[in-house]
Design an enzyme around this catalytic site. Structure first.
Site, PDB file in Angstrom:
ATOM      1  N   PRO A 250       0.837  -1.207   0.000  1.00 35.43           N
ATOM      2  CA  PRO A 250       0.000   0.000   0.000  1.00 35.43           C
ATOM      3  C   PRO A 250       0.873   1.260   0.000  1.00 35.43           C
ATOM      4  CG  PRO A 250      -0.011  -1.007   2.171  1.00 35.43           C
ATOM      5  CD  PRO A 250       0.750  -1.933   1.286  1.00 35.43           C
ATOM      6  N   ASP A 426       5.558   2.390   2.751  1.00 32.81           N
ATOM      7  CA  ASP A 426       4.636   1.279   2.966  1.00 32.81           C
ATOM      8  C   ASP A 426       3.738   1.631   4.152  1.00 32.81           C
ATOM      9  OD1 ASP A 426       3.355  -1.103   3.599  1.00 32.81           O
ATOM     10  OD2 ASP A 426       5.098  -2.361   3.166  1.00 32.81           O
ATOM     11  N   HIS A 427       2.448   1.834   3.868  1.00 31.51           N
ATOM     12  CA  HIS A 427       1.550   2.313   4.918  1.00 31.51           C
ATOM     13  C   HIS A 427       1.254   1.240   5.968  1.00 31.51           C
ATOM     14  CE1 HIS A 427      -0.812   5.222   6.776  1.00 31.51           C
ATOM     15  NE2 HIS A 427      -1.755   5.460   5.874  1.00 31.51           N
ATOM     16  N   ARG A 428       1.624  -0.015   5.708  1.00 23.30           N
ATOM     17  CA  ARG A 428       1.486  -1.042   6.734  1.00 23.30           C
ATOM     18  C   ARG A 428       2.488  -0.849   7.858  1.00 23.30           C
ATOM     19  NH1 ARG A 428       2.322  -6.232   3.053  1.00 23.30           N
ATOM     20  NH2 ARG A 428       4.072  -4.886   2.505  1.00 23.30           N
ATOM     21  N   ILE A 430       4.516   2.373   8.117  1.00 26.76           N
ATOM     22  CA  ILE A 430       4.765   3.779   8.419  1.00 26.76           C
ATOM     23  C   ILE A 430       3.460   4.565   8.326  1.00 26.76           C
ATOM     24  CG2 ILE A 430       5.972   5.854   7.639  1.00 26.76           C
ATOM     25  CD1 ILE A 430       8.090   3.870   6.451  1.00 26.76           C
TER      26      ILE A 430
END
Length: 454
Positions: A250, A426-428, A430
């Protein structure tokens, strides 16, 4: 008793001068009737030419890159007399008076037709798992470099180009598929089975079961003149990895600007001095140092998500990858232990790595082990962009062209050199707030290079 028999290219339909893209046998190999000998690829289909005889390959008469048509000599096989020369249940219904050569041609033509219909068949294969069925156990899929994927595919347990094409369409890494064919060869059924397992598997790091329509096969020449240009080897290898990273990670991109006026004055003052020593001092050297300062302050940007999805692997070393534009495509050599090197040493290593990349002399170790990547378009132009994360890394820094802009300071506008920066993460792993803090730290360090010494 064995008899030497020539194997010719059979009737392959309306195709002529078709390129040989893979030779599947070598002298001394024992083959059975209907084992594939070579793979051909036209602009419309990929097909494999099977052997009409069982026996031992005496010699192979073609090589990869050759162009062949019907009647061309493929190989000479010492055919073993008295053995059934057809394999599989398809021959059980053959009429007693039907010549073997005709059946062989029909099967080859059928293989070509099957290549045309592969997209629609593979699409239905991926959705055939019954709803609610328990997810089969499957090992985590590790991240591989394009070179590792290519090496795995060149081994004995390889796959035909047709199967590789199918795997690429479905986003499958063939290095993770167990082959059930001859000598561990990966078959179409193996790929379909792998996809079914992945589609029914749940977990925070597993691929998402997206249903996407295939691109139709369009004849663009219908509307005007076209040219066909083959993709470079680098793009063929990196394409599947980029596609995987984009659809499974993501991405979010944080945009910002950094004032590098004083930094550029310092660089210009030292540039001529280093040039006499054969070293080119570029902005990238400063960017690496600034990135290391920010990575130390925000270690989650220097991490990887564990395959289990329930922990982070935080690296205490700083190996920065630099995307280098070459005639064949982008490659990413690694500057190792960047935190232990000064600006001038970094500049020297950057020059050496860039030259090796352009000369195509980078080895696998030169591009492995990175923890963070910088992609610079500053020498070309543009403002901001969204760089794709180089998984299993969790962030990548994009740099565009610096421009002089009026900046309001102390009641008046003054000219300042401003650098656009684009941070994809990576929004998982950060959150947006941390990404903003990271770019703010970069701005601070780049605006006053004394921070690089702290």
């Amino acid at each position: 008793m064995a008899t030497a028999k020539e194997v010719l290219v059979p009737d392959i339909g309306d195709f002529e001068n078709v390129e040989v893209i893979e030779v599947l046998v070598a002298p001394g190999d024992r083959v059975k009737a209907e084992d594939s000998l070579i793979s051909l690829e036209s602009d419309k289909a990929t097909m494999e030419i099977p052997s009409p005889h069982g026996g031992v390959v005496e010699s192979v008469k073609v090589k990869v890159g050759d162009k062949v048509s019907e009647g061309a000599l493929i190989a000479v096989i010492e055919a073993e007399q008295g053995r059934a020369e057809a394999a599989g249940d398809e021959d059980k219904g053959r009429d007693e008076g039907e010549p073997e050569e005709k059946t062989h041609k029909d099967k080859t033509r059928a293989a070509s037709d099957d290549a045309e219909a592969r997209k629609s068949k593979s699409s239905s294969a991926t959705t055939s798992a019954p709803a609610g069925s328990p997810a089969p156990a499957a090992p985590p899929v590790p991240d591989l470099t394009p070179r590792e994927v290519a090496a795995a595919q060149r081994g004995k347990g390889h796959a035909s180009p047709a199967v590789r094409h199918l795997a690429n369409e479905l986003g499958v890494d063939l290095a993770q598929v167990s082959g059930s064919g001859r000598k561990g060869r990966v078959l179409k059924e193996d790929v379909q089975k792998f996809v079914k397992n992945v589609m029914t598997r749940s977990g925070p790091t597993g691929p998402v079961g997206l249903q996407m329509a295939d691109f139709s096969d369009v004849d663009f020449s219908e509307w005007g003149e076209v040219d066909h240009e083959p993709l470079s080897r680098i793009k063929k290898l990196s394409g599947p990895n980029l596609h995987r990273n984009w659809i499974t990670v993501p991405h979010v991109t944080q945009f910002d600007e950094a004032d590098i006026t004083e930094l550029e004055d310092f660089r210009q003052g030292k540039k001529d001095q280093l040039a006499k020593e054969g070293v080119r001092l570029t902005l990238l050297s400063f960017l690496i140092k600034a990135a290391v300062v920010a990575l130390k302050k925000f270690p989650h940007f220097n991490s990887s998500l564990a395959p289990s999805g329930d922990e982070l692997i935080i690296k205490r070393y700083f190996n920065v990858g630099i995307a280098v534009d070459t005639p064949g495509g982008l490659v990413v050599p690694i500057i190792r232990n960047a935190d232990q090197k000064g600006l001038f040493q970094l500049a020297a290593e950057l020059g050496e790595a860039s030259q090796k990349a352009r000369d195509r002399k980078l080895g696998p170790k030169d591009m492995q082990g990175g923890t963070f990547t910088i992609s610079s378009l500053g020498g070309i132009g543009g403002t901001w962009f969204t760089p794709i994360i180089n998984a299993p890394e969790v962030a990548i820094l994009g740099i565009s062209k610096a421009e002089m802009k009026p900046v309001y300071e102390n009641g008046e506008f003054v000219p300042r050199l401003v650098l656009p920066i684009s941070l994809s993460y990576d929004h998982r792993v950060i959150d947006g707030s941390d990404a903003a803090r990271f770019t703010t730290e970069l701005r601070t360090v780049l605006s006053d290079i004394r921070h690089m010494l702290l």
